[in-house]
Design a protein around this motif. Structure first.
Motif, PDB file in Angstrom:
ATOM      1  N   ARG A 230     -22.686   8.675 -17.060  1.00 33.01           N
ATOM      2  CA  ARG A 230     -21.807   9.822 -17.289  1.00 33.01           C
ATOM      3  C   ARG A 230     -21.196   9.730 -18.680  1.00 33.01           C
ATOM      4  O   ARG A 230     -21.063   8.642 -19.255  1.00 33.01           O
ATOM      5  N   THR A 231     -20.757  10.873 -19.182  1.00 33.40           N
ATOM      6  CA  THR A 231     -20.213  10.910 -20.544  1.00 33.40           C
ATOM      7  C   THR A 231     -18.995  10.008 -20.703  1.00 33.40           C
ATOM      8  O   THR A 231     -18.782   9.430 -21.774  1.00 33.40           O
ATOM      9  N   GLU A 232     -18.175   9.851 -19.644  1.00 32.49           N
ATOM     10  CA  GLU A 232     -16.993   9.009 -19.747  1.00 32.49           C
ATOM     11  C   GLU A 232     -17.307   7.537 -19.498  1.00 32.49           C
ATOM     12  O   GLU A 232     -16.489   6.668 -19.808  1.00 32.49           O
ATOM     13  N   THR A 233     -18.476   7.238 -18.942  1.00 31.41           N
ATOM     14  CA  THR A 233     -18.862   5.855 -18.673  1.00 31.41           C
ATOM     15  C   THR A 233     -19.522   5.203 -19.884  1.00 31.41           C
ATOM     16  O   THR A 233     -19.325   4.013 -20.150  1.00 31.41           O
ATOM     17  N   ALA A 234     -20.302   5.985 -20.624  1.00 37.69           N
ATOM     18  CA  ALA A 234     -21.115   5.443 -21.715  1.00 37.69           C
ATOM     19  C   ALA A 234     -20.316   4.690 -22.780  1.00 37.69           C
ATOM     20  O   ALA A 234     -20.697   3.578 -23.175  1.00 37.69           O
ATOM     21  N   PRO A 235     -19.180   5.237 -23.284  1.00 36.38           N
ATOM     22  CA  PRO A 235     -18.434   4.475 -24.295  1.00 36.38           C
ATOM     23  C   PRO A 235     -17.903   3.147 -23.770  1.00 36.38           C
ATOM     24  O   PRO A 235     -17.837   2.162 -24.509  1.00 36.38           O
ATOM     25  N   LEU A 236     -17.536   3.121 -22.498  1.00 31.73           N
ATOM     26  CA  LEU A 236     -16.992   1.896 -21.906  1.00 31.73           C
ATOM     27  C   LEU A 236     -18.087   0.845 -21.760  1.00 31.73           C
ATOM     28  O   LEU A 236     -17.841  -0.355 -21.949  1.00 31.73           O
ATOM     29  N   TYR A 237     -19.287   1.278 -21.447  1.00 30.70           N
ATOM     30  CA  TYR A 237     -20.436   0.373 -21.376  1.00 30.70           C
ATOM     31  C   TYR A 237     -20.656  -0.289 -22.736  1.00 30.70           C
ATOM     32  O   TYR A 237     -20.820  -1.509 -22.836  1.00 30.70           O
ATOM     33  N   LEU A 238     -20.645   0.521 -23.792  1.00 30.78           N
ATOM     34  CA  LEU A 238     -20.887  -0.022 -25.131  1.00 30.78           C
ATOM     35  C   LEU A 238     -19.814  -1.021 -25.531  1.00 30.78           C
ATOM     36  O   LEU A 238     -20.109  -2.084 -26.089  1.00 30.78           O
ATOM     37  N   LEU A 239     -18.550  -0.707 -25.252  1.00 30.87           N
ATOM     38  CA  LEU A 239     -17.466  -1.616 -25.612  1.00 30.87           C
ATOM     39  C   LEU A 239     -17.555  -2.926 -24.851  1.00 30.87           C
ATOM     40  O   LEU A 239     -17.311  -4.000 -25.411  1.00 30.87           O
ATOM     41  N   ALA A 240     -17.917  -2.848 -23.570  1.00 27.26           N
ATOM     42  CA  ALA A 240     -18.073  -4.064 -22.781  1.00 27.26           C
ATOM     43  C   ALA A 240     -19.228  -4.909 -23.314  1.00 27.26           C
ATOM     44  O   ALA A 240     -19.139  -6.145 -23.383  1.00 27.26           O
ATOM     45  N   ALA A 241     -20.324  -4.246 -23.702  1.00 31.07           N
ATOM     46  CA  ALA A 241     -21.463  -4.967 -24.270  1.00 31.07           C
ATOM     47  C   ALA A 241     -21.081  -5.646 -25.573  1.00 31.07           C
ATOM     48  O   ALA A 241     -21.485  -6.788 -25.851  1.00 31.07           O
ATOM     49  N   ALA A 242     -20.275  -4.969 -26.392  1.00 28.31           N
ATOM     50  CA  ALA A 242     -19.824  -5.553 -27.663  1.00 28.31           C
ATOM     51  C   ALA A 242     -18.935  -6.763 -27.416  1.00 28.31           C
ATOM     52  O   ALA A 242     -19.025  -7.774 -28.127  1.00 28.31           O
ATOM     53  N   SER A 243     -18.059  -6.676 -26.420  1.00 28.54           N
ATOM     54  CA  SER A 243     -17.204  -7.813 -26.092  1.00 28.54           C
ATOM     55  C   SER A 243     -18.037  -9.019 -25.676  1.00 28.54           C
ATOM     56  O   SER A 243     -17.765 -10.147 -26.089  1.00 28.54           O
ATOM     57  N   TYR A 244     -19.054  -8.783 -24.872  1.00 27.92           N
ATOM     58  CA  TYR A 244     -19.919  -9.888 -24.459  1.00 27.92           C
ATOM     59  C   TYR A 244     -20.614 -10.508 -25.665  1.00 27.92           C
ATOM     60  O   TYR A 244     -20.652 -11.721 -25.818  1.00 27.92           O
TER      61      TYR A 244
END
Length: 249
Positions: A230-244
């Motif tokens: 979803r449009t609101e999920t995608a940015p959060l996925y990217l930020l979590a991936a960057a944190s990892y």
């Protein structure tokens, strides 16, 4: 321990003067008293343990007890550019994106945005977004409140993006074709301190013209895994991936 952000005009030597909404929160909500301790974060990213010395009818005066060395910011600066979605989805992205370490949020008017930006309500809306970012930054112990920009056009966005070290946009066609390596490759190539501007479309995605414009201005299209988010999920996925990638390995 409660945390509050302090602007330069609130600094008086080794004392800070707190008023407005933060004053109300300290006195009315948290019911702190003289001698209570709290954390203050300056705009220059300096953090201090403070103690309340005085409470008046209009402000709280706190004294710096000691300066604290904190490292709570993502090692790279991530700008989240988001096509205006409907409802309160952008508020969710700002709140959770702040918790996950976003450096800045840039709404933009996309071709397929259902919601139309109302200039008459612009100041009130932008003020609410900034308040959400501030409260989320305090809750998550950030050393910085992310900037929240007024909505841009897609052409203003690509011009703004020239200052970023890396530029990408999340594109579901890449996911459908199984091209999942672009984001990981970009993360591996980035150095700490660099900036990434990531663009996400609204509910209907990007128009063909927007895709072509972004590619012409140096944006790489990438998938966010094999599932369509979803449009609101995608940015959060990217930020979590960057944190990892940058904080947990």
């Amino acid at each position: 321990m409660q945390r509050y952000f302090i602007s330069e005009d609130q600094v008086k030597n080794d004392h800070f003067i707190i008023q407005g909404d933060d004053y109300h929160h300290i006195v009315r909500v948290m019911r702190m008293e003289k001698g209570s301790e709290l954390i203050c974060v300056l705009s220059c990213n300096k953090t201090a343990l403070c103690q309340i010395e005085q409470i008046t009818n209009e402000h709280v005066i706190v004294r710096v007890v000691k300066w604290i060395d904190e490292q709570t910011e993502l090692p790279i600066q991530i700008y989240i550019a988001h096509g205006l979605p409907k409802g309160d989805k952008l508020e969710l992205v700002i709140q959770k994106g702040t918790e996950l370490g976003a450096f800045s949020f840039i709404p933009f008017v996309a071709a397929r945005s259902i919601v139309k930006w109302d200039e008459k309500k612009a100041n009130k809306k932008l003020e609410r977004w900034k308040k959400i970012a501030k409260e989320a930054a305090e809750q998550s112990h950030r050393g910085k409140i992310p900037d929240v920009h007024a909505p841009m056009t897609i052409h203003e966005l690509v011009e703004f993006a020239k200052s970023a070290d890396c530029r990408i946009f999340a594109y579901e066609e890449e996911a459908k074709q199984g091209n999942h390596q672009t984001l990981a490759t970009i993360f591996r190539q980035m150095q700490r301190g660099q900036s990434l501007l990531a663009v996400f479309g609204p509910e209907g995605g990007f128009s063909d013209e927007e895709v072509e414009l972004l590619k012409q201005h140096g944006f790489f299209s990438c998938s966010l895994g094999p599932r369509i988010l979803r449009t609101e999920t995608a940015p959060l996925y990217l930020l979590a991936a960057a944190s990892y990638q940058f904080e947990l390995q």
